[in-house]
Write a protein that holds these residues in place. Structure first.
Motif, PDB file in Angstrom:
ATOM      1  N   THR A 192      35.454  27.090  33.233  1.00  0.00           N
ATOM      2  CA  THR A 192      35.711  28.416  32.653  1.00  0.00           C
ATOM      3  C   THR A 192      34.426  29.246  32.571  1.00  0.00           C
ATOM      4  O   THR A 192      34.480  30.459  32.476  1.00  0.00           O
ATOM      5  CB  THR A 192      36.327  28.295  31.244  1.00  0.00           C
ATOM      6  OG1 THR A 192      35.519  27.399  30.474  1.00  0.00           O
ATOM      7  CG2 THR A 192      37.735  27.748  31.319  1.00  0.00           C
ATOM      8  N   LEU A 193      33.273  28.571  32.632  1.00  0.00           N
ATOM      9  CA  LEU A 193      31.986  29.284  32.630  1.00  0.00           C
ATOM     10  C   LEU A 193      31.835  30.154  33.873  1.00  0.00           C
ATOM     11  O   LEU A 193      31.090  31.127  33.882  1.00  0.00           O
ATOM     12  CB  LEU A 193      30.820  28.282  32.624  1.00  0.00           C
ATOM     13  CG  LEU A 193      30.587  27.481  31.348  1.00  0.00           C
ATOM     14  CD1 LEU A 193      29.515  26.427  31.584  1.00  0.00           C
ATOM     15  CD2 LEU A 193      30.201  28.412  30.208  1.00  0.00           C
ATOM     16  N   ALA A 194      32.544  29.749  34.944  1.00  0.00           N
ATOM     17  CA  ALA A 194      32.372  30.434  36.233  1.00  0.00           C
ATOM     18  C   ALA A 194      33.611  31.229  36.613  1.00  0.00           C
ATOM     19  O   ALA A 194      33.801  31.578  37.779  1.00  0.00           O
ATOM     20  CB  ALA A 194      32.046  29.410  37.313  1.00  0.00           C
ATOM     21  N   ILE A 195      34.427  31.554  35.605  1.00  0.00           N
ATOM     22  CA  ILE A 195      35.701  32.227  35.907  1.00  0.00           C
ATOM     23  C   ILE A 195      35.503  33.542  36.664  1.00  0.00           C
ATOM     24  O   ILE A 195      36.246  33.834  37.606  1.00  0.00           O
ATOM     25  CB  ILE A 195      36.541  32.435  34.616  1.00  0.00           C
ATOM     26  CG1 ILE A 195      37.871  33.151  34.904  1.00  0.00           C
ATOM     27  CG2 ILE A 195      35.778  33.207  33.536  1.00  0.00           C
ATOM     28  CD1 ILE A 195      39.023  32.247  35.105  1.00  0.00           C
ATOM     29  N   SER A 196      34.465  34.306  36.301  1.00  0.00           N
ATOM     30  CA  SER A 196      34.265  35.589  37.000  1.00  0.00           C
ATOM     31  C   SER A 196      33.888  35.357  38.461  1.00  0.00           C
ATOM     32  O   SER A 196      34.227  36.165  39.329  1.00  0.00           O
ATOM     33  CB  SER A 196      33.200  36.436  36.307  1.00  0.00           C
ATOM     34  OG  SER A 196      31.932  35.830  36.411  1.00  0.00           O
ATOM     35  N   ASP A 197      33.201  34.255  38.739  1.00  0.00           N
ATOM     36  CA  ASP A 197      32.769  33.976  40.111  1.00  0.00           C
ATOM     37  C   ASP A 197      33.936  33.690  41.051  1.00  0.00           C
ATOM     38  O   ASP A 197      33.891  34.054  42.226  1.00  0.00           O
ATOM     39  CB  ASP A 197      31.762  32.816  40.117  1.00  0.00           C
ATOM     40  CG  ASP A 197      30.527  33.165  39.295  1.00  0.00           C
ATOM     41  OD1 ASP A 197      29.992  34.269  39.486  1.00  0.00           O
ATOM     42  OD2 ASP A 197      30.120  32.364  38.432  1.00  0.00           O
ATOM     43  N   ALA A 198      34.987  33.047  40.525  1.00  0.00           N
ATOM     44  CA  ALA A 198      36.190  32.830  41.338  1.00  0.00           C
ATOM     45  C   ALA A 198      36.820  34.184  41.664  1.00  0.00           C
ATOM     46  O   ALA A 198      37.280  34.413  42.791  1.00  0.00           O
ATOM     47  CB  ALA A 198      37.176  31.937  40.598  1.00  0.00           C
TER      48      ALA A 198
END
Lengths: 211, 211
Positions: free
Chosen positions: A141-147
């Motif tokens: 969830t830390l990288a949600i924006s990256d997806a």
């Protein structure tokens, strides 16, 4: 290899009036950047206790995205190479009926050749998007924006690549071939758009809620 | 400078779990590629007799796109730099009420700082899109697909950058600041989406007609 050079130099080369790298190569590059965003999410997810239930699929995603990223980097060159016969065909004379006929035939084949790399770029990016969907829903969830960033890049690169199919098919005389190639592109675009809306929608809802 | 390295290396760095370059830097890069597509169209248009009526605006487009491309390349670094205070703030202790209060204040300011480069990236890309619209409508018809490719890249990079605004504002406690930053991003997205639809629509109609 075209991308085996300084990034600023690559951007400058793309900005020039040289015919290659052109829009197709740029699309493959943005596709490789989309794969990079997926790989970032996967690399931030793998080995974490919180996500151990999906570790096996994350490993698969890493494997698939690494392969497609490599393929897209190669496709920058293949797209440039695929344009060469067309550049030659344009220069053929058409002073006589005979020359005109030959030019038309050579052009038709060159247009078909030039549309193959853009279609291969689209097929590769579609695989990237399927992994981005999985990672957006199951990755860290830390990288949600990256997806979400990956999905946006991927869809735009798919549509960009389709324009490089259509600019070739537009000039084709054989209607059946033109329709078939356009259909292939349209079908992939449809899938990409659906995937992008799902991934981007999920990310946006997560980051902005209902405000 | 982050982009002053081999492109394949940059793509690999982005793919890693290192926090920077992240989605913001990737968005600025795709923005620079969008500017490159505009520059390609402008470079194929300038000096041609057929387009001499718009030569003055084409020169302006070349000037503006060159400037924004340079700015976007710098913003890859600024985005990475803007993340540093936040990375530090995360690590602050919050064992006592006092520490908790300090951490909250430092976090609030760091989140504001981290959202500035993504907003600047969006503002720069919006200028790129305005030039792409002009070039798509008035530039060399040989490069019509390239203007479309640029518009697609630009819109996706704008939306990608907005996700890097929202991931920061989401954690802000000050509602007024959050709403103001989100509003700035939303307004630019709205303009970008409209511009993209106009440019992409024109290009698609030109390449595919009504089929």
């Amino acid at each position: 290899m075209i991308l085996d050079r300084n990034t600023i130099e690559f951007i400058e080369l793309l900005s020039s009036k040289e015919p290659t790298p052109g829009g197709g190569g740029a699309a493959a590059t943005v596709g490789a950047l989309a794969a990079a965003m997926g790989l970032m999410v996967a690399n931030l997810t793998t080995g974490k206790k919180k996500y151990e239930e999906v570790e096996h699929q994350v490993q698969e995603a890493l494997h698939c995205l690494t392969r497609e990223q490599k393929r897209l980097i190669e496709l920058v060159d293949e797209d440039a190479k695929g344009f060469l016969p067309l550049a030659k065909a344009y220069k053929l004379p058409k002073n006589t009926k005979e020359e005109e006929k030959i030019k038309e035939e050579v052009m038709e084949e060159a247009l078909f050749t030039a549309s193959q790399a853009p279609l291969a770029i689209m097929a590769s990016i579609l695989k990237v998007m399927e992994q981005l969907k999985f990672l957006g829903e199951n990755g860290s969830t830390l990288a949600i924006s990256d997806a979400g960033v990956g999905a946006l890049f991927a869809e735009s690169a798919m549509k960009a690549s389709s324009l490089n199919v259509f600019i070739n098919t537009k000039m084709m005389k054989k209607e059946a071939v033109r329709k078939e190639l356009n259909k292939q592109a349209d079908q992939m675009i449809e899938k990409a758009q659906k995937l992008k809306e799902e991934i981007y929608g999920t990310v946006l809802k997560n980051l902005k809620g209902d405000q």
